[in-house]
Write an enzyme that holds these catalytic residues in place. Sequence first.
Site, PDB file in Angstrom:
ATOM      1  N   LYS A  27       0.934  -1.235   0.041  1.00 16.30           N
ATOM      2  CA  LYS A  27       0.036   0.066   0.147  1.00 16.30           C
ATOM      3  C   LYS A  27       0.902   1.255  -0.107  1.00 16.30           C
ATOM      4  O   LYS A  27       0.393   2.324  -0.853  1.00 16.30           O
ATOM      5  CB  LYS A  27      -0.873  -0.033   1.213  1.00 16.30           C
ATOM      6  CG  LYS A  27      -1.800   1.163   1.425  1.00 16.30           C
ATOM      7  CD  LYS A  27      -3.158   0.863   2.273  1.00 16.30           C
ATOM      8  CE  LYS A  27      -2.695   0.900   3.541  1.00 16.30           C
ATOM      9  NZ  LYS A  27      -2.414   1.960   4.402  1.00 16.30           N
ATOM     10  N   SER A  28       2.001   1.184   0.752  1.00 15.65           N
ATOM     11  CA  SER A  28       2.687   2.568   0.939  1.00 15.65           C
ATOM     12  C   SER A  28       3.335   2.803  -0.505  1.00 15.65           C
ATOM     13  O   SER A  28       3.337   3.991  -0.724  1.00 15.65           O
ATOM     14  CB  SER A  28       3.855   2.130   1.852  1.00 15.65           C
ATOM     15  OG  SER A  28       3.214   2.177   3.306  1.00 15.65           O
ATOM     16  N   ARG A  32       2.784   5.903  -3.083  1.00 17.15           N
ATOM     17  CA  ARG A  32       3.926   6.918  -3.518  1.00 17.15           C
ATOM     18  C   ARG A  32       4.172   6.705  -4.983  1.00 17.15           C
ATOM     19  O   ARG A  32       4.517   7.671  -5.798  1.00 17.15           O
ATOM     20  CB  ARG A  32       5.297   6.416  -2.877  1.00 17.15           C
ATOM     21  CG  ARG A  32       5.058   6.832  -1.372  1.00 17.15           C
ATOM     22  CD  ARG A  32       5.937   5.944  -0.615  1.00 17.15           C
ATOM     23  NE  ARG A  32       6.035   6.373   0.872  1.00 17.15           N
ATOM     24  CZ  ARG A  32       5.174   6.276   1.769  1.00 17.15           C
ATOM     25  NH1 ARG A  32       4.232   5.660   1.625  1.00 17.15           N
ATOM     26  NH2 ARG A  32       5.511   6.716   2.907  1.00 17.15           N
ATOM     27  N   GLN A 176       4.406   9.153   7.073  1.00  9.33           N
ATOM     28  CA  GLN A 176       3.443   9.961   6.209  1.00  9.33           C
ATOM     29  C   GLN A 176       4.071  11.523   6.406  1.00  9.33           C
ATOM     30  O   GLN A 176       3.969  12.141   5.510  1.00  9.33           O
ATOM     31  CB  GLN A 176       2.043   9.711   6.571  1.00  9.33           C
ATOM     32  CG  GLN A 176       1.624   8.403   6.430  1.00  9.33           C
ATOM     33  CD  GLN A 176       0.376   7.778   7.062  1.00  9.33           C
ATOM     34  OE1 GLN A 176      -0.255   9.109   7.562  1.00  9.33           O
ATOM     35  NE2 GLN A 176      -0.206   6.910   7.053  1.00  9.33           N
ATOM     36  N   ASP A 326       1.621  -0.966  12.110  1.00  9.00           N
ATOM     37  CA  ASP A 326       0.210  -1.446  11.579  1.00  9.00           C
ATOM     38  C   ASP A 326       0.292  -3.025  11.711  1.00  9.00           C
ATOM     39  O   ASP A 326      -0.998  -3.493  11.605  1.00  9.00           O
ATOM     40  CB  ASP A 326       0.178  -1.429   9.570  1.00  9.00           C
ATOM     41  CG  ASP A 326       0.197   0.159   9.502  1.00  9.00           C
ATOM     42  OD1 ASP A 326      -0.267   0.885  10.046  1.00  9.00           O
ATOM     43  OD2 ASP A 326       0.671   0.171   8.263  1.00  9.00           O
ATOM     44  N   LYS A 353      -5.030   5.884  14.458  1.00  2.98           N
ATOM     45  CA  LYS A 353      -4.941   5.092  13.022  1.00  2.98           C
ATOM     46  C   LYS A 353      -6.411   5.262  12.752  1.00  2.98           C
ATOM     47  O   LYS A 353      -7.108   5.924  12.971  1.00  2.98           O
ATOM     48  CB  LYS A 353      -4.300   3.892  13.299  1.00  2.98           C
ATOM     49  CG  LYS A 353      -2.954   3.717  13.737  1.00  2.98           C
ATOM     50  CD  LYS A 353      -2.178   4.149  12.455  1.00  2.98           C
ATOM     51  CE  LYS A 353      -0.703   4.376  12.964  1.00  2.98           C
ATOM     52  NZ  LYS A 353      -0.004   5.038  11.869  1.00  2.98           N
ATOM     53  N   ARG A 357      -6.557   1.963  17.584  1.00  3.69           N
ATOM     54  CA  ARG A 357      -6.391   0.882  17.462  1.00  3.69           C
ATOM     55  C   ARG A 357      -5.848   0.178  18.921  1.00  3.69           C
ATOM     56  O   ARG A 357      -5.971  -1.011  18.924  1.00  3.69           O
ATOM     57  CB  ARG A 357      -5.290   0.663  16.424  1.00  3.69           C
ATOM     58  CG  ARG A 357      -5.898   0.144  15.052  1.00  3.69           C
ATOM     59  CD  ARG A 357      -4.901  -0.222  14.004  1.00  3.69           C
ATOM     60  NE  ARG A 357      -5.518  -0.134  12.983  1.00  3.69           N
ATOM     61  CZ  ARG A 357      -4.694  -0.021  11.668  1.00  3.69           C
ATOM     62  NH1 ARG A 357      -3.434   0.186  11.871  1.00  3.69           N
ATOM     63  NH2 ARG A 357      -5.224   0.372  10.649  1.00  3.69           N
ATOM     64  N   ARG A 400      -7.773  -3.549   9.637  1.00  2.00           N
ATOM     65  CA  ARG A 400      -6.821  -4.158  10.148  1.00  2.00           C
ATOM     66  C   ARG A 400      -7.381  -4.922  11.512  1.00  2.00           C
ATOM     67  O   ARG A 400      -7.261  -6.167  11.695  1.00  2.00           O
ATOM     68  CB  ARG A 400      -5.663  -3.681  10.698  1.00  2.00           C
ATOM     69  CG  ARG A 400      -4.751  -3.169   9.132  1.00  2.00           C
ATOM     70  CD  ARG A 400      -3.289  -2.649   9.259  1.00  2.00           C
ATOM     71  NE  ARG A 400      -2.810  -1.872   8.181  1.00  2.00           N
ATOM     72  CZ  ARG A 400      -2.382  -2.407   7.146  1.00  2.00           C
ATOM     73  NH1 ARG A 400      -2.778  -3.719   6.851  1.00  2.00           N
ATOM     74  NH2 ARG A 400      -2.415  -1.467   6.154  1.00  2.00           N
TER      75      ARG A 400
HETATM   76  C1  S3P Z   1       2.701   4.694   6.235  1.00  2.00           C
HETATM   77  C2  S3P Z   1       2.820   5.007   7.483  1.00  2.00           C
HETATM   78  C3  S3P Z   1       2.257   4.719   8.690  1.00  2.00           C
HETATM   79  C4  S3P Z   1       1.319   3.396   8.440  1.00  2.00           C
HETATM   80  C5  S3P Z   1       0.343   3.588   7.248  1.00  2.00           C
HETATM   81  C6  S3P Z   1       1.342   3.711   5.970  1.00  2.00           C
HETATM   82  C7  S3P Z   1       3.069   5.258   4.986  1.00  2.00           C
HETATM   83  O1  S3P Z   1       1.528   6.016   9.223  1.00  2.00           O
HETATM   84  O2  S3P Z   1       0.765   3.348   9.587  1.00  2.00           O
HETATM   85  O3  S3P Z   1      -0.423   2.641   7.127  1.00  2.00           O
HETATM   86  O4  S3P Z   1       2.632   4.633   3.824  1.00  2.00           O
HETATM   87  O5  S3P Z   1       3.667   6.146   4.908  1.00  2.00           O
HETATM   88  P1  S3P Z   1       2.133   7.081  10.063  1.00  2.00           P
HETATM   89  O6  S3P Z   1       3.337   7.642   8.995  1.00  2.00           O
HETATM   90  O7  S3P Z   1       1.212   8.068  10.416  1.00  2.00           O
HETATM   91  O8  S3P Z   1       3.105   6.217  11.208  1.00  2.00           O
END
Ligand code: S3P
Length: 443
Positions: A27-28, A32, A176, A326, A353, A357, A400
């Site tokens: 997902k990340s 991006r 993030q 996560d 979150k 959570r 989740r």
């Molecule tokens: C993510 C960073 C995490 C994570 C999220 C994805 C990312 O959040 O919990 O599911 O893709 O940068 P935070 O940056 O708020 O910790």
Amino acid sequence: MNPSEPTPLTARQGGPILGRVRVPGDKSISHRALILGALTVGETTITGLLEGEDVLRTADVMRALGARVERTGDQIWRVHGVGIGGFAQPANALDFGNSGTGVRLAIGAVAGAAVTATFDGDESLRGRPMQRVLDPLQKMGARVVHVADGGRLPLTLKGATHPIPIVYESPVASAQLKSAVLLAGLAAPGETTVIEAEATRDHTERLLKHFGAKVTSKAHGDHGRRIVLQGQPELEPAAVMVPADPSSAAFPLVAALIVPNSELVLDAVMTNPLRTGLLATLREMGANIEDLEKRDGGEEIADLCVRTSALKGVDVPSERAPSMIDEYPILAVAASFAEGVTRMRGLKELRVKESDRLVATADMLRVNGVTVEIEGDDLIIQGKGRPAGGGEVKTHTDHRIAMAALMMGLGTENPVRIDDSAFIATSFPGFVDLMRSIGSDLA
Ligand code: S3P
């Protein structure tokens, strides 16, 4: 997704978890890749893109900001970007649904463009903190036209006409937040620096380099990093191959550990060291997880073979949290099947979150007969070997929590029911079919 029509689901003990599967793309990296593709002039091809609701929202938003984004095959996407600072003025509010990553990264990208945009999301996203990204972006010259009480969505941001590079010491361990500053920094002349006390996932840095930007990352303190981006680079379109998401792989992986006589291979799981806190913790607990084949394609990848294991309770240090942020709900499930106490430290960020959570995880275990306590920001679980189950879990529209609870029900004495499975599609489309294909009883 219609929140007024919940779709409950029940998991119960069946046969062993057996087979070989590949979970959807990370997902990340998917968010991006779309955003960087949109900031690059020319054609970027992405293979293995996660086609979950969250990422599809980001694709829609990049279109609304002027990029051409097309699906050309199964998980294959093409992005024709507009270049750094080249976003078009969007006609409507940008709706990110449930996605914190999508909205925070896009706020950063928009902060470096001369457009005004309104960002919004569903009820859960409207409850999550956005001020943390607005603070540095305002220092870079973006202007907050409107923001809901408490620094929440909906918010309207006017991007900086002349973005200012900054040195930013991040007050929270958040990839993030770091990424929002770096994406805004692309449009700023000179060096944008982010200093983090705890290293967080570095996919933005890796992808920026892949697209030709100059980024350096050096150790800072005991666990941190100092990241420096050279602004206004000539980004070059680059093919992106998205590996399987370790945060999604975590669910079938833990199912195979707790369901008797299981053996499961998870193909091509990303093993970036800033994402492998769960694997390290499970191995400390006695989990039998073998790396079958390791390879590297911009991100480390391995096929993982998992076998049913007798687990024991462990102490999980707070500095490990960013590398498994996560994964706590599913680790909590594993811990409730272990013998002995597991203490997970420093989980403050879990409170902001998709749901709170920390509380949702504790409640999930409690309704299924596990003794669990929250002490400050720590979660303490008394492992029982095999919990009773039989509870109905409130998911609070949190994908989740939904998946973790279902994995729990595959191993507990009695079935576990969740109130709503709809939000699983935000990060793991095809979850139920994939789990059924390896032997789990979900109905
Ligand atoms: C993510 C960073 C995490 C994570 C999220 C994805 C990312 O959040 O919990 O599911 O893709 O940068 P935070 O940056 O708020 O910790």
